[in-house]
Design an enzyme around this catalytic site. Sequence first.
Site, PDB file in Angstrom:
ATOM      1  N   ALA A  83       0.993  -1.274  -0.231  1.00 23.56           N
ATOM      2  CA  ALA A  83      -0.071   0.082   0.012  1.00 23.56           C
ATOM      3  C   ALA A  83       0.959   1.293  -0.022  1.00 23.56           C
ATOM      4  O   ALA A  83       1.993   1.097   0.443  1.00 23.56           O
ATOM      5  CB  ALA A  83      -0.750   0.037   1.319  1.00 23.56           C
ATOM      6  N   GLY A  86       0.636  -5.198   0.753  1.00 22.65           N
ATOM      7  CA  GLY A  86      -0.528  -5.402  -0.117  1.00 22.65           C
ATOM      8  C   GLY A  86      -0.204  -6.057  -1.315  1.00 22.65           C
ATOM      9  O   GLY A  86      -0.729  -6.641  -2.162  1.00 22.65           O
ATOM     10  N   GLU A 132       0.003  -9.794  -0.683  1.00 28.80           N
ATOM     11  CA  GLU A 132      -1.298 -10.021  -0.538  1.00 28.80           C
ATOM     12  C   GLU A 132      -2.165 -10.141  -1.804  1.00 28.80           C
ATOM     13  O   GLU A 132      -2.982 -11.202  -2.134  1.00 28.80           O
ATOM     14  CB  GLU A 132      -2.397  -9.229   0.522  1.00 28.80           C
ATOM     15  CG  GLU A 132      -1.835  -9.190   1.711  1.00 28.80           C
ATOM     16  CD  GLU A 132      -2.418  -7.921   2.755  1.00 28.80           C
ATOM     17  OE1 GLU A 132      -2.965  -8.177   3.700  1.00 28.80           O
ATOM     18  OE2 GLU A 132      -2.054  -6.820   2.442  1.00 28.80           O
ATOM     19  N   GLU A 183       4.264  -5.139   7.422  1.00 32.65           N
ATOM     20  CA  GLU A 183       3.340  -4.151   7.988  1.00 32.65           C
ATOM     21  C   GLU A 183       3.680  -3.554   9.305  1.00 32.65           C
ATOM     22  O   GLU A 183       3.496  -2.530   9.941  1.00 32.65           O
ATOM     23  CB  GLU A 183       1.781  -4.539   7.908  1.00 32.65           C
ATOM     24  CG  GLU A 183       1.192  -4.423   6.491  1.00 32.65           C
ATOM     25  CD  GLU A 183       1.497  -5.717   5.700  1.00 32.65           C
ATOM     26  OE1 GLU A 183       1.117  -5.623   4.426  1.00 32.65           O
ATOM     27  OE2 GLU A 183       2.345  -6.584   6.002  1.00 32.65           O
TER      28      GLU A 183
HETATM   29  N1  T1G Z   1       4.717   3.473  -0.168  1.00 33.02           N
HETATM   30  C1  T1G Z   1       4.877   4.810  -0.397  1.00 33.02           C
HETATM   31  N2  T1G Z   1       6.288   5.171  -0.848  1.00 33.02           N
HETATM   32  C2  T1G Z   1       7.088   3.930  -0.970  1.00 33.02           C
HETATM   33  C3  T1G Z   1       6.713   2.785  -0.460  1.00 33.02           C
HETATM   34  C4  T1G Z   1       5.422   2.550   0.002  1.00 33.02           C
HETATM   35  N3  T1G Z   1       5.025   1.147   0.306  1.00 33.02           N
HETATM   36  N4  T1G Z   1       7.753   1.994  -0.633  1.00 33.02           N
HETATM   37  C5  T1G Z   1       8.753   2.705  -1.080  1.00 33.02           C
HETATM   38  N5  T1G Z   1       8.218   3.890  -1.212  1.00 33.02           N
HETATM   39  C6  T1G Z   1       9.089   5.014  -1.667  1.00 33.02           C
HETATM   40  C7  T1G Z   1      10.372   5.618  -0.755  1.00 33.02           C
HETATM   41  O1  T1G Z   1       9.821   6.514   0.064  1.00 33.02           O
HETATM   42  C8  T1G Z   1      11.188   6.089  -1.540  1.00 33.02           C
HETATM   43  O2  T1G Z   1      10.735   7.356  -1.984  1.00 33.02           O
HETATM   44  C9  T1G Z   1      11.105   5.141  -2.566  1.00 33.02           C
HETATM   45  O3  T1G Z   1      10.013   4.522  -2.776  1.00 33.02           O
HETATM   46  C10 T1G Z   1      12.232   4.106  -3.026  1.00 33.02           C
HETATM   47  O4  T1G Z   1      12.087   3.438  -1.815  1.00 33.02           O
HETATM   48  C11 T1G Z   1      -2.604  -3.084   2.546  1.00 33.02           C
HETATM   49  C12 T1G Z   1      -1.335  -2.176   4.912  1.00 33.02           C
HETATM   50  C13 T1G Z   1      10.421  -1.831  -1.271  1.00 33.02           C
HETATM   51  C14 T1G Z   1      12.148  -2.713   0.063  1.00 33.02           C
HETATM   52  O5  T1G Z   1       6.176  -1.696   4.124  1.00 33.02           O
HETATM   53  O6  T1G Z   1      10.581  -1.405   2.581  1.00 33.02           O
HETATM   54  O7  T1G Z   1       0.876  -2.729   2.234  1.00 33.02           O
HETATM   55  O8  T1G Z   1      12.533   8.771  -0.847  1.00 33.02           O
HETATM   56  O9  T1G Z   1      14.624   4.203  -0.896  1.00 33.02           O
HETATM   57  O10 T1G Z   1      15.906   0.813  -0.651  1.00 33.02           O
HETATM   58  O11 T1G Z   1      -1.886  -4.967   3.892  1.00 33.02           O
HETATM   59  O12 T1G Z   1      10.925   0.916   0.170  1.00 33.02           O
HETATM   60  O13 T1G Z   1      12.834   8.057  -3.450  1.00 33.02           O
HETATM   61  O14 T1G Z   1      10.716   9.595  -2.553  1.00 33.02           O
HETATM   62  O15 T1G Z   1      13.213   2.457   0.372  1.00 33.02           O
HETATM   63  O16 T1G Z   1      15.306   0.059  -2.538  1.00 33.02           O
HETATM   64  C15 T1G Z   1       3.935  -2.582   3.283  1.00 33.02           C
HETATM   65  C16 T1G Z   1       7.857  -0.404   2.314  1.00 33.02           C
HETATM   66  C17 T1G Z   1       3.070  -1.249   3.166  1.00 33.02           C
HETATM   67  C18 T1G Z   1       7.342  -1.694   2.106  1.00 33.02           C
HETATM   68  C19 T1G Z   1      12.754  -0.822  -1.605  1.00 33.02           C
HETATM   69  N6  T1G Z   1       4.894  -2.291   2.568  1.00 33.02           N
HETATM   70  N7  T1G Z   1       9.035  -0.148   1.320  1.00 33.02           N
HETATM   71  O17 T1G Z   1      13.763  -0.295  -0.728  1.00 33.02           O
HETATM   72  O18 T1G Z   1      14.056   2.086  -2.079  1.00 33.02           O
HETATM   73  S1  T1G Z   1       1.558  -1.409   4.160  1.00 33.02           S
HETATM   74  C20 T1G Z   1       6.176  -2.033   2.974  1.00 33.02           C
HETATM   75  C21 T1G Z   1      10.314  -0.966   1.664  1.00 33.02           C
HETATM   76  C22 T1G Z   1       0.403  -2.715   3.309  1.00 33.02           C
HETATM   77  C23 T1G Z   1      -1.494  -3.849   3.235  1.00 33.02           C
HETATM   78  C24 T1G Z   1      -0.653  -2.998   3.892  1.00 33.02           C
HETATM   79  C25 T1G Z   1      11.407  -0.314   0.618  1.00 33.02           C
HETATM   80  C26 T1G Z   1      11.815  -1.503  -0.503  1.00 33.02           C
HETATM   81  P1  T1G Z   1      11.739   8.581  -2.384  1.00 33.02           P
HETATM   82  P2  T1G Z   1      13.490   3.164  -0.813  1.00 33.02           P
HETATM   83  P3  T1G Z   1      14.979   0.647  -1.615  1.00 33.02           P
END
Ligand code: T1G
Length: 707
Positions: free
Chosen positions: A65, A105, A108, A128
């Site tokens: 998400a 997500g 999922e 999450e």
């Molecule tokens: N949402 C918004 N922005 C995101 C994002 C996300 N999920 N993931 C990454 N970004 C942005 C980040 O801020 C950065 O932006 C750019 O992408 C590159 O990221 C419904 C409720 C995937 C392992 O927790 O762990 O799904 O700084 O520098 O080192 O059940 O990003 O360039 O402007 O981190 O290669 C669950 C979160 C969400 C994964 C890549 N997902 N992301 O790492 O790049 S909750 C997460 C990461 C959810 C559902 C629930 C990492 C990455 P900017 P980065 P990276």
Amino acid sequence: MAEDALVRFENLGGIGVITIDNPPVNALSPGVPEGIVEAVERGNADPTIKAMVLIGAGRSFIAGADIRQFGTRRPPPVPGTRTHEVLDASAKPVVAAIHGYALGGGLEIALASHYRVAVPSAKVGLPEVLIGILPGSGGTQRLPRLIGPKAAMEMIVSGRHVPAEEAKGLGIIDELVAESADLRQAAIAMARCVADTRPLPRIRDRDDRLADSKTEPGLFDAMRKSIARRARNQKAPYHCIAAVEAACSMPFDEGTQRERELFDELENSAEARALRYAFFAEREVAKLPDIPRETPLRPIETAAIVGAGTMGGGIAMSFAEFGFPVKLLEVSQEALDRGLQRIRSNYETSVRRGSLTEAEMERRLKLIEPVRSFDDIARCDVVVEAVFERIPVKEEVFKKLDEVMKPGALLYTNTSGIDIDIMANATKRPQDVAGTHFFAPANVMKLFEVVKGTKSAPDTLATGMALGRKIGKISAMAGNGDGFVANRSRGPFGIEMNIMIEEGALPEQVDKVMVDFGYPIGPFATADLSGLDIGYDSRQRRTAENPNYRKMPIADLLVESGRLGQKTGAGWFRYEKGDRTPHPDPKVARMIKEKAKELGIEQRSFSDEEILHRLLFASVNEACKILEEGKAYRASDIDVMWLNGFGFPRYRGGLMYWADGIGVPEVYRQIAAWHQRYGERWAPALLLRQLAETGTPLREAKPGRAM
Ligand code: T1G
């Protein structure tokens, strides 16, 4: 669908290929879930379509998400219209083709699809809990049905990213294709194979693996017990367990409803807001306002470390862990052998604990090459100096490096507080010199402070920042100056903890306050762990340089009485043989009382709140001075340093974020009161006063000048 649509649909010979294209990580930002739903419905409605493939454009499948959406007002989802529900209802098979990340997500959606194919380098997970919530799109209900409640709970409560090969072993991934293969073509081929398979393998319909919970009824309580220490003060890990428990005791739709209720309880919790702040702060810290993003980086293939002491050894291990061949230089064979032995025994400890395989240990040891001559490192791309914190020794090393290192080599120093320009000026190439400050133990702590010298070139600094990330660290930029940013901001914390002891607090009370607050261990136990003689030596050096330097008579007394900490079985606490548990020692309480009496200091009792605020407000005040002087780019960088360098509890967001929770006016009021009572060391920072007067939160504080 337009070329630049977030989600594209193509009909390739009866296979509907659905491509998610929302760079950089295909987060489920507004428009993406809707696009996927529209595409799946289109595929089901089109008689020429036999099956579908879901794939991500760019470097990833779907990273979950859009975290920026959390905490914002969003219309409640209409039942049956959510992506995973539409996939469940699909009459035609959907194959999820995974490369890069399938997280939250994203996984999922893959679990709601009927088949999953991946490349070996892919990673899947439900992280999450790391942002204070839980999987809210059926992940806590589908994953236990697929891999069993135990394995599912381990993944969901840890939030770890699982490599595709392990995920295949668990049963999450159906097929792995060669890294070099064309994943899209492989997924289309699989879709053709399963096009006529009926009934469709929907995970929601399975419950065979849920039986595991019947054979191990204590499973959930055992998990609660196992996380009690690290998850104290937090809700999300326990809600994750409750959601998986619901999967094992309720029908799918009821369990999904329970998951949603638990999710809603967490989304706007203080814990979730703080963890979201930390997530983005750790992304923001990589952005350098005064160094262009496109600054070309210098190539780094080979590295060298000068000095095989505790820090040098840990630094070499960090490089080896991420596959860098590293030369470890020591002038004496004896010191080199000692350094190598320390590295080997650290690895052996990890192998014994099961956090490292024997083969991986050997692989890393092979990457660490012991050398005795500076000529042996001359061709390396980067060298990190990690010798004693003595200026003449450092200058000598940098003079030598200047003589032997190839042109363009990066000359970094791991000093924790000596002026970078001293080392730079010992060379004729100060533009290639900067600080790269590791935190002890260097192979464990994630913080990597890149320190600017007056003449450090932009590419020297930018490459330093990138290097930190390449060896698994969180890089943060710091201005030059005594203690740079991290240690300088922590300095007043260290002084206050010692002064409160003189005034009547006991080490065990202070440590209990900080452990209850969320620290893994208390500050006095931490001091015992690293050795009280280190602090003693540094105080001796500083007092020699500045006679007005604040003395620590009680800490000095402990050292002069041979109490050096864990390594002597006694320091601020006493330790049983072979056990690291700190035990309060009446001898220390007596020494404190007698020394305070000798110094004429009247002792009194302390409330837990006063202890907490005196320690952390002292550092907030110093952090404001650091920002005023432009030694840090932003307040959130300082938070990233405290989270990754000093074990500050992550679910509190960081030092400045936490202080904002109390409110700048209140923090300022208290500090100003202590200024009146305790004198100059509590003089409020000008920036803090200004923020209090304007009601501006610390996290919006702007540095007083350019770094
Ligand atoms: N949402 C918004 N922005 C995101 C994002 C996300 N999920 N993931 C990454 N970004 C942005 C980040 O801020 C950065 O932006 C750019 O992408 C590159 O990221 C419904 C409720 C995937 C392992 O927790 O762990 O799904 O700084 O520098 O080192 O059940 O990003 O360039 O402007 O981190 O290669 C669950 C979160 C969400 C994964 C890549 N997902 N992301 O790492 O790049 S909750 C997460 C990461 C959810 C559902 C629930 C990492 C990455 P900017 P980065 P990276």
